[in-house]
Design a protein around this motif. Structure first.
Motif, PDB file in Angstrom:
ATOM      1  N   VAL A  21      57.640   9.312  11.770  1.00 48.21           N
ATOM      2  CA  VAL A  21      56.747   9.579  12.908  1.00 48.21           C
ATOM      3  C   VAL A  21      56.908   8.490  13.968  1.00 48.21           C
ATOM      4  O   VAL A  21      56.976   8.768  15.163  1.00 48.21           O
ATOM      5  N   THR A  22      56.996   7.242  13.521  1.00 46.60           N
ATOM      6  CA  THR A  22      57.190   6.131  14.459  1.00 46.60           C
ATOM      7  C   THR A  22      58.480   6.311  15.240  1.00 46.60           C
ATOM      8  O   THR A  22      58.505   6.160  16.473  1.00 46.60           O
ATOM      9  N   GLY A  23      59.565   6.631  14.536  1.00 44.74           N
ATOM     10  CA  GLY A  23      60.849   6.810  15.208  1.00 44.74           C
ATOM     11  C   GLY A  23      60.850   7.975  16.176  1.00 44.74           C
ATOM     12  O   GLY A  23      61.407   7.887  17.283  1.00 44.74           O
ATOM     13  N   LEU A  24      60.239   9.089  15.793  1.00 44.86           N
ATOM     14  CA  LEU A  24      60.184  10.249  16.683  1.00 44.86           C
ATOM     15  C   LEU A  24      59.342   9.957  17.923  1.00 44.86           C
ATOM     16  O   LEU A  24      59.694  10.379  19.033  1.00 44.86           O
ATOM     17  N   CYS A  25      58.231   9.233  17.747  1.00 44.26           N
ATOM     18  CA  CYS A  25      57.391   8.886  18.894  1.00 44.26           C
ATOM     19  C   CYS A  25      58.170   8.043  19.899  1.00 44.26           C
ATOM     20  O   CYS A  25      58.105   8.283  21.117  1.00 44.26           O
ATOM     21  N   ARG A  26      58.901   7.043  19.423  1.00 44.16           N
ATOM     22  CA  ARG A  26      59.660   6.209  20.351  1.00 44.16           C
ATOM     23  C   ARG A  26      60.826   6.995  20.969  1.00 44.16           C
ATOM     24  O   ARG A  26      61.116   6.836  22.164  1.00 44.16           O
ATOM     25  N   TRP A  27      61.502   7.816  20.185  1.00 40.87           N
ATOM     26  CA  TRP A  27      62.620   8.618  20.708  1.00 40.87           C
ATOM     27  C   TRP A  27      62.132   9.525  21.842  1.00 40.87           C
ATOM     28  O   TRP A  27      62.783   9.642  22.882  1.00 40.87           O
ATOM     29  N   LEU A  28      60.983  10.149  21.648  1.00 38.28           N
ATOM     30  CA  LEU A  28      60.429  11.018  22.684  1.00 38.28           C
ATOM     31  C   LEU A  28      59.944  10.211  23.887  1.00 38.28           C
ATOM     32  O   LEU A  28      60.147  10.606  25.036  1.00 38.28           O
ATOM     33  N   ALA A  29      59.312   9.075  23.630  1.00 41.33           N
ATOM     34  CA  ALA A  29      58.817   8.247  24.729  1.00 41.33           C
ATOM     35  C   ALA A  29      59.971   7.765  25.604  1.00 41.33           C
ATOM     36  O   ALA A  29      59.834   7.653  26.832  1.00 41.33           O
ATOM     37  N   ARG A  30      61.106   7.472  24.994  1.00 38.09           N
ATOM     38  CA  ARG A  30      62.285   7.063  25.766  1.00 38.09           C
ATOM     39  C   ARG A  30      62.709   8.137  26.766  1.00 38.09           C
ATOM     40  O   ARG A  30      63.299   7.824  27.800  1.00 38.09           O
ATOM     41  N   ARG A  31      62.418   9.376  26.445  1.00 32.99           N
ATOM     42  CA  ARG A  31      62.803  10.494  27.312  1.00 32.99           C
ATOM     43  C   ARG A  31      61.687  10.896  28.267  1.00 32.99           C
ATOM     44  O   ARG A  31      61.736  11.971  28.879  1.00 32.99           O
ATOM     45  N   GLY A  32      60.683  10.067  28.364  1.00 33.01           N
ATOM     46  CA  GLY A  32      59.613  10.329  29.312  1.00 33.01           C
ATOM     47  C   GLY A  32      58.616  11.365  28.854  1.00 33.01           C
ATOM     48  O   GLY A  32      57.811  11.854  29.659  1.00 33.01           O
ATOM     49  N   VAL A  33      58.628  11.710  27.562  1.00 32.19           N
ATOM     50  CA  VAL A  33      57.699  12.705  27.032  1.00 32.19           C
ATOM     51  C   VAL A  33      56.367  12.031  26.723  1.00 32.19           C
ATOM     52  O   VAL A  33      56.324  10.948  26.137  1.00 32.19           O
TER      53      VAL A  33
END
Length: 494
Positions: A21-33
């Motif tokens: 969950v932590t990794g997915l949150c950061r991956w999405l945040a990097r894309r401006g989501v």
């Protein structure tokens, strides 16, 4: 437009749900989501204070950091903090609701389900993607009735589920197959794929098993995450593994009793990660080794853990430690133990009553129903060093020892420092996270010119490593399905 919701469940506890969950949150945040973490029900003694003045599991606070948003009580609407083997403090929307035993808690689940869904709806009104973390395993059939933590929640909001399994502990294919076998048909249909976590070695040796798993289940393996050596991610609850041998190059030895109800032991992470500090947790029936500093940590049941320390022989060991010039720190519940007495007339943590403290600080503590929850900033009273942290406690301490405070925070004094300078007590968690405070406290404990470490940077590096692993090792096409195809209207996050 309805936000996308994805739930991550695990075949076992500690399978890697929080990490993914932590990794997915950061991956999405990097894309401006605009993404938010969510855990309907959490059982943990490591917690954090939120921007709206409540309390949630620490893992969700770290996930909020990964998402680039402020931690909010809606991200973990139900938090259970065990105070004994049979009962837990129930925290709803960040505030203490009641203390219940297991049968009474399960009877409350229909009411708590409404609290969970109310928080979820509020997050949906603000964010584009909600990444949900399950609890334990969805295959715990004895807990299926009125479930709000795993498939019960997924079915209520009609969201897909990813199942993560830990290959490092062995039996990964049996874990996955066994979990699927114990789910209902609609729950199995909800699982969109598997993620294998903590893999070491040649991936080619694993591929025949992955091919078999996909053919047998008809579901995709979305990726294999590697074992990330040296990764630091704040623990949801369990203590980190100890070392049998001292850390090479250590200049300061610290000992911490592994209390049965130890809480917020993440306070100690900056010390545990410091290259010049050898920190050891001492468990039941283990001898207390020599140390420069002993730390009594926080606890969810102060009087019971104080009795445990006495039964384990810590009282004479601590007296000997102080007699030979060692330093002693008590944090929150550990601070209360250092005083003359602890009173719990209403039985807020256990059976009503009182306990004699160790008596090294002239103060007494009374437990009260109102829990203090606050983020604080200040400085050490004996050094020009800033402190940032938080308070989570139900005790109010009074006595002459408080005239010599350990800290000055928010325009008031906190804690106590003994007249001989050997003993320090405080209610502030996160005491060692500030580089200035860490160096000053290590110097106080006897290590001059300590190396400074930036704990916030270490935590951020861990989050980035997980996000990089997600980007590299999970299916790129599947990841792209999590990115909204068109932006939602801008709203301020809670």
């Amino acid at each position: 437009m309805k936000p996308l919701t994805l739930m991550v469940q695990g075949t076992t506890s500690d399978a890697g749900k929080s990490t993914l969950v932590t990794g997915l949150c950061r991956w999405l945040a990097r894309r401006g989501v605009r993404v938010a973490p969510f855990k309907p029900q959490n059982m943990a003694l490591n917690s954090a204070v939120t921007v709206d003045g409540g309390e949630i599991g620490r893992a969700q606070a770290v996930q909020a950091q990964a998402a680039g948003v402020a931690a909010h009580t809606d991200m973990n609407p139900v938090l259970l903090k065990p105070s004994s083997d049979c009962s837990a403090q129930v925290i709803v929307h960040g505030r203490v609701a009641e203390t219940l035993d297991a049968p009474c808690y399960h009877a409350r689940k229909p009411m708590l389900r409404e609290a969970v869904l109310a928080s979820y709806r509020r997050l949906c009104a603000t964010y584009e993607v909600i990444v949900v973390e399950g609890a334990g395993s969805p295959a715990e059939i004895n807990l299926r009735a009125h479930d709000i933590a795993n498939m019960g929640f997924a079915e209520a909001v009609d969201c897909p589920v990813i199942l993560v399994a830990d290959i490092d502990r062995g039996g990964v294919f049996a874990h996955i197959k066994g979990t699927l076998a114990l789910l209902s048909g609609s729950e199995r249909d909800r699982i969109g794929g598997f993620v294998i976590n903590r893999f070491r070695g040649d991936l080619g040796l694993l591929e025949p098993g992955l091919d078999w798993l996909e053919a047998d289940t008809g579901k995709r393996v979305l990726g294999v995450l590697p074992y990330l050596h040296g990764l630091h991610l704040e623990a949801e609850d369990a203590l980190p593994g100890g070392r049998d041998r001292g850390k090479e190059g250590a200049r300061l030895r610290i000992v911490v009793p592994a209390l049965p109800r130890i809480s917020n032991h993440t306070d100690l992470d900056p010390l545990r990660l410091h290259p010049e500090v050898d920190l050891r947790f001492v468990g039941p029936d283990q001898p207390v080794p020599p140390a420069d500093l002993v730390i009594l940590p926080g606890t969810k049941n102060t009087r019971a853990d104080l009795a445990w320390l006495r039964d384990q022989g810590w009282e004479p060991a601590l007296a000997r430690h102080l007699r030979y010039g060692g330093k002693l720190i008590g944090i929150c519940g550990g601070f209360q133990m250092l005083g003359m007495a602890i009173y719990d007339p209403k039985g807020l943590e256990d059976a009503p009553g009182s306990s004699r403290g160790f008596g090294w600080l002239d103060l007494e503590t009374a437990l009260q129903e109102e829990k203090r929850l606050a983020r604080v900033r200040g400085r050490l009273a004996f050094a020009e060093a800033s402190v940032t942290g938080y308070e989570i406690h139900m005790g109010v301490s009074r006595g002459r020892a408080l005239a010599r405070p350990a800290l000055h925070v928010e325009g008031r004094s906190d804690g106590a420092l003994s007249e001989d300078g050997q003993i320090l007590g405080t209610y502030v968690h996160g005491l060692f996270e500030s580089p200035e405070a860490l160096c000053a406290l290590l110097a106080w404990a006897g290590m001059k010119q300590a190396t400074s470490i930036d704990y916030a940077a270490i935590r951020e590096t861990g989050i980035e490593r997980i996000a990089d692993a997600v980007a590299t090792h999970l299916d790129a096409d599947w990841l792209q399905t999590l990115v909204p195809s068109r932006p939602l209207s801008r709203r301020s996050a809670p």
